[in-house]
Design an enzyme around this catalytic site. Structure first.
Site, PDB file in Angstrom:
ATOM      1  N   ARG A 262      50.034  10.190  12.301  1.00 36.41           N
ATOM      2  CA  ARG A 262      50.528  10.013  13.661  1.00 36.41           C
ATOM      3  C   ARG A 262      50.670   8.532  13.961  1.00 36.41           C
ATOM      4  NH1 ARG A 262      46.983  14.636  16.914  1.00 36.41           N
ATOM      5  NH2 ARG A 262      47.793  16.391  15.721  1.00 36.41           N
ATOM      6  N   ARG A 277      40.536   7.259  16.129  1.00 38.01           N
ATOM      7  CA  ARG A 277      41.978   7.429  16.330  1.00 38.01           C
ATOM      8  C   ARG A 277      42.704   6.649  15.240  1.00 38.01           C
ATOM      9  NH1 ARG A 277      44.601   9.220  20.871  1.00 38.01           N
ATOM     10  NH2 ARG A 277      42.695   8.992  22.100  1.00 38.01           N
ATOM     11  N   GLU A 349      37.209  15.131  22.136  1.00 35.55           N
ATOM     12  CA  GLU A 349      37.919  16.252  21.530  1.00 35.55           C
ATOM     13  C   GLU A 349      37.751  16.263  20.011  1.00 35.55           C
ATOM     14  OE1 GLU A 349      42.389  17.491  20.287  1.00 35.55           O
ATOM     15  OE2 GLU A 349      42.199  16.192  22.045  1.00 35.55           O
ATOM     16  N   SER A 352      41.607  21.464  19.226  1.00 37.63           N
ATOM     17  CA  SER A 352      42.472  21.910  20.308  1.00 37.63           C
ATOM     18  C   SER A 352      43.160  23.186  19.836  1.00 37.63           C
ATOM     19  CB  SER A 352      43.509  20.837  20.645  1.00 37.63           C
ATOM     20  OG  SER A 352      44.226  21.173  21.809  1.00 37.63           O
ATOM     21  N   ARG A 391      36.839  13.329  12.715  1.00 34.67           N
ATOM     22  CA  ARG A 391      36.061  13.380  13.957  1.00 34.67           C
ATOM     23  C   ARG A 391      34.772  14.172  13.757  1.00 34.67           C
ATOM     24  NH1 ARG A 391      39.633  13.038  19.461  1.00 34.67           N
ATOM     25  NH2 ARG A 391      40.856  11.217  18.819  1.00 34.67           N
TER      26      ARG A 391
END
Length: 431
Positions: A262, A277, A349, A352, A391
């Site tokens: 990403r 991130r 998070e 999801s 994560r």
């Protein structure tokens, strides 16, 4: 993608649903394009009928020696041919404009999704575990002495720039163990079929899974025109594109462990320290292809699978329903699972899980044949993280940190680490 017939049947309801997502009314513009398309199609059909009728009369006029009528009919056939071509072009242009407009519109939220502007309006629906009561000041993952030797941001930056990391030694092995353990649980206990998929895909796969055209800036595009996948949701979901599945083949439940990429466009200044991130990361993805009547139950099941992994790892978490203002473009309803990170003193998070309804299925024409007969219907598609490996690594390290700088590791990982139970303060795996 939305069905124009649904908008045509109740434009006010469509606009009201989009308004919940903070959007202005759009139905009038869509219906104008739809009307232009339909009028052009009807006009082309009428002109074609006129041309065919005139064509049949040309021979009769010539046989009767009526030169004037023959020439008139011949000119009429030519004119109607041109008119058909012009109207067909107008219909194609109107269809393309309508499709482009529909492609830019987000999915409609389910009726029970909470209204809200942003993450502050998300609604907690479940909580498990208690944050560890540490008798020392909690460190973030990259500050823990046991982790420092195995998490190298300087070398990664030398190779690739910011938002990359090199993992080595014990930290790299724990990262690998997490992914292997997740896959073993999903395939051995949860009934998911493991896949290994490409990480390079064409435009069609990104468009079919609602990542294009709106979010091209969020992904990486190669010089050869391939996209690096943001998650294997793209490849697993698109695997049924163009298919008509038998109803008894549903649900189709899949999982894959892949690299994900990403660009993190728009995230400048956010989570710049550590590996929370990254441009490149790993994830174990879950995707389900289901019957429309069972997609909500499948969402709850998928959420439960992700929650179960965190409980087995003894990681405190909470689950929230995203409000209309925080929900992703393609989702009808989303459950975010947030794990406790002692170093930050907050939940972040880690998974999801979303149902898109038939939103993606319409874009990629994925259908099923009802067992009782009748025409094919669109499937429903769901996706969820099960889990984000990096994560999860962060959460394991921060929740297992000890005062002496070592890290205690969850018991479910011990068999994957040759019996090691912790990372010592010097960065080595230890029993």
């Amino acid at each position: 993608m939305h069905d124009i017939r649904t908008i045509r049947d109740d434009p006010a309801a469509f606009d009201a649903a989009l308004a919940r997502r903070g959007m202005d009314s759009v139905s009038s513009g869509l219906l104008a394009l739809d009307e232009a398309r339909r009028a052009a199609i009807q006009g082309a059909e009428a002109a074609l009928a006129d041309r065919n009728a005139a064509s049949k009369q040309v021979g009769a006029a010539k046989a009767a020696g009526d030169d004037a009528e023959f020439e008139r009919l011949r000119a009429l056939v030519a004119a109607k041919k041109d008119e058909v071509a012009r109207l067909e072009d107008e219909a194609r242009e109107a269809q393309a404009a309508l499709d482009a407009a529909l492609m830019e519109l987000p999915n409609l939220p389910d009726a029970d999704v909470p209204d809200g502007a942003d993450e502050a309006d998300n609604v907690e629906i479940h909580r498990w575990g208690e944050p560890p009561a540490l008798d020392f000041e909690a460190r973030e993952h990259f500050e823990i002495p046991a982790v420092v030797p195995g998490m190298d941001f300087e070398t990664a930056a030398k190779m690739s720039g910011s938002r990359f990391v090199v993992l080595r030694g014990a930290v790299a092995r724990v990262h690998r163990a997490l992914a292997q353990w997740m896959l073993d649980v999903h395939t051995g206990e949860n009934g998911l079929i493991e896949h290994t998929t490409p990480v390079l895909v064409r435009d069609d796969a990104m468009t079919g899974t609602d990542k294009l055209p709106k979010f091209g800036d969020d992904s990486f595009l190669t010089r050869e025109g391939y996209w690096l996948i943001p998650t294997s949701e793209v490849t697993l979901t698109y695997s049924v594109a163009g298919d008509v599945l038998p109803e008894d083949a549903l649900p189709r439940r899949m999982t894959a462990h892949t690299l994900c990429f990403r660009s993190e466009a728009g995230s400048a200044g956010r989570d710049t320290a550590g590996m929370l991130r990254q441009h490149q990361f790993e994830k174990v993805e879950m995707v389900s292809i289901t019957h429309p009547d069972r997609s909500r139950a499948e969402l709850d099941r998928m959420t439960g699978l992700a929650q179960d992994l965190l409980e087995r790892l003894s990681l405190p978490y909470r689950t929230v329903v995203l409000c209309t203002g925080d929900m992703g473009f393609g989702a009808r309803r989303t459950h975010d699972i947030e794990v406790w990170l002692p170093g930050q003193g907050k939940y972040r998070e880690i998974s999801s899980c979303s149902t898109t309804g038939d939103f993606q299925a319409r874009r990629m024409n994925a259908r099923f044949k009802p067992a009782e007969g009748g025409k094919p219907q669109f499937v429903h598609t769901l996706n969820g993280s099960g889990l984000a490996v990096g994560r999860c690594l962060i959460a394991v390290l921060e929740n297992g940190q000890q005062a002496d700088g070592s890290v205690d590791l969850p018991s479910v990982l011990h068999p994957y680490l040759g019996g090691a139970t912790r990372i010592a303060a010097d960065g080595a795996l230890a029993g």
